[in-house]
Enzyme design. Structure first.
Site, PDB file in Angstrom:
ATOM      1  N   GLU A  99       0.761  -1.177   0.170  1.00  0.00           N
ATOM      2  CA  GLU A  99      -0.221  -0.067   0.013  1.00  0.00           C
ATOM      3  C   GLU A  99       0.974   1.309  -0.099  1.00  0.00           C
ATOM      4  OE1 GLU A  99      -2.907  -0.082  -0.719  1.00  0.00           O
ATOM      5  OE2 GLU A  99      -3.549  -2.073  -0.153  1.00  0.00           O
ATOM      6  N   CYS A 107      -7.795  -1.913   7.889  1.00  0.00           N
ATOM      7  CA  CYS A 107      -6.282  -1.903   7.464  1.00  0.00           C
ATOM      8  C   CYS A 107      -6.024  -0.506   7.173  1.00  0.00           C
ATOM      9  CB  CYS A 107      -6.486  -2.936   6.215  1.00  0.00           C
ATOM     10  SG  CYS A 107      -6.543  -4.475   6.413  1.00  0.00           S
ATOM     11  N   HIS A 110      -1.064  -5.874   1.870  1.00  0.00           N
ATOM     12  CA  HIS A 110      -2.455  -6.714   1.828  1.00  0.00           C
ATOM     13  C   HIS A 110      -1.956  -8.018   1.277  1.00  0.00           C
ATOM     14  CE1 HIS A 110      -5.743  -3.359   2.429  1.00  0.00           C
ATOM     15  NE2 HIS A 110      -6.039  -4.530   3.088  1.00  0.00           N
ATOM     16  N   ARG A 159     -17.989  -1.351   5.671  1.00  0.00           N
ATOM     17  CA  ARG A 159     -18.685  -2.688   6.213  1.00  0.00           C
ATOM     18  C   ARG A 159     -18.553  -2.621   7.692  1.00  0.00           C
ATOM     19  NH1 ARG A 159     -18.228  -6.571   2.134  1.00  0.00           N
ATOM     20  NH2 ARG A 159     -19.509  -7.866   3.559  1.00  0.00           N
TER      21      ARG A 159
END
Ligand code: PCA
Length: 198
Positions: free
Chosen positions: A80, A142, A166, A90
């Site tokens: 990232e 994350c 990730h 979510r």
């Protein structure tokens, strides 16, 4: 000996296992190059994550921070580039659903990874591990963890390198959910290459 804080996450949403937890447990206590690895597996809970990472950084005083998370459905190791000051989307494991809130009301909009992201991508590819730089860590836990790690280090006036990687699902999740997946061994191998090239 220097200290490298390596973090992963517990299972969440439809993912009944999290391969980052297994990877962290495997490397916890190992020595790679100049670093002794200290592993932590965090809950997928917005109300706990900021306190957990900031207190671990303050207590362990790591020389490097590498956060890992599962990106179910992605098919490469995604290094990232940036974390954004926003949580959205979510529901977490405690039943909280973020709705576009800032992580730090007075923090910068975005913070770039301070890991050597290009070097990590090259090292992974040189070892035949599919990898890429990702320009979005999402808006879930994350991204929150990456943002808070970088923000806390910045606010402490330190220059400790930190960033987020990730990983894809492992085959058990891949089989259950029909998403792209890797073996846990290949995920562990990728993490080992990252830790060896910090
Ligand atoms: N992945 C999620 C949170 C926990 C994890 O392993 C994410 O990408 O935000």
């Amino acid at each position: 000996m220097k200290t490298l804080l390596l973090t992963g996450f517990e299972p969440f949403l439809q993912f009944r296992e999290n391969p980052t937890a297994a990877a962290v447990k495997m490397f916890d206590g190992e020595v790679i190059g100049d670093y002794r690895i200290t592993g932590r597996v965090y809950p997928v809970a917005f109300d706990q994550i900021n306190e957990l990472i900031t207190s671990d950084i303050d207590a362990l005083k790591p020389d490097v921070v590498v956060n890992l998370g599962l990106a179910g459905g992605r098919h490469t190791i995604d290094i990232e580039r940036i974390a954004i000051n926003c949580i959205d989307g979510r529901t977490d494991n405690e039943g909280f659903t973020p709705d576009g809130e800032k992580i730090d009301a007075s923090g910068p909009d975005g913070l770039f990874s301070t890991l050597p992201i290009k070097r990590l991508e090259k090292a992974l590819k040189a070892n035949h591990v599919p990898a890429r730089i990702s320009n979005s860590a999402g808006t879930y836990l994350c991204n929150n963890l990456m943002y808070t790690s970088l923000n806390h280090i910045r606010q402490s006036g330190k220059s400790t390198p930190a960033g987020f990687i990730h990983v894809p699902a492992h085959h058990e999740i891949g089989t259950e959910l029909n998403v792209s997946s890797w073996s846990q061994d290949d995920i562990n191998k990728a993490v080992g290459i990252i830790l060896g090239n910090i």
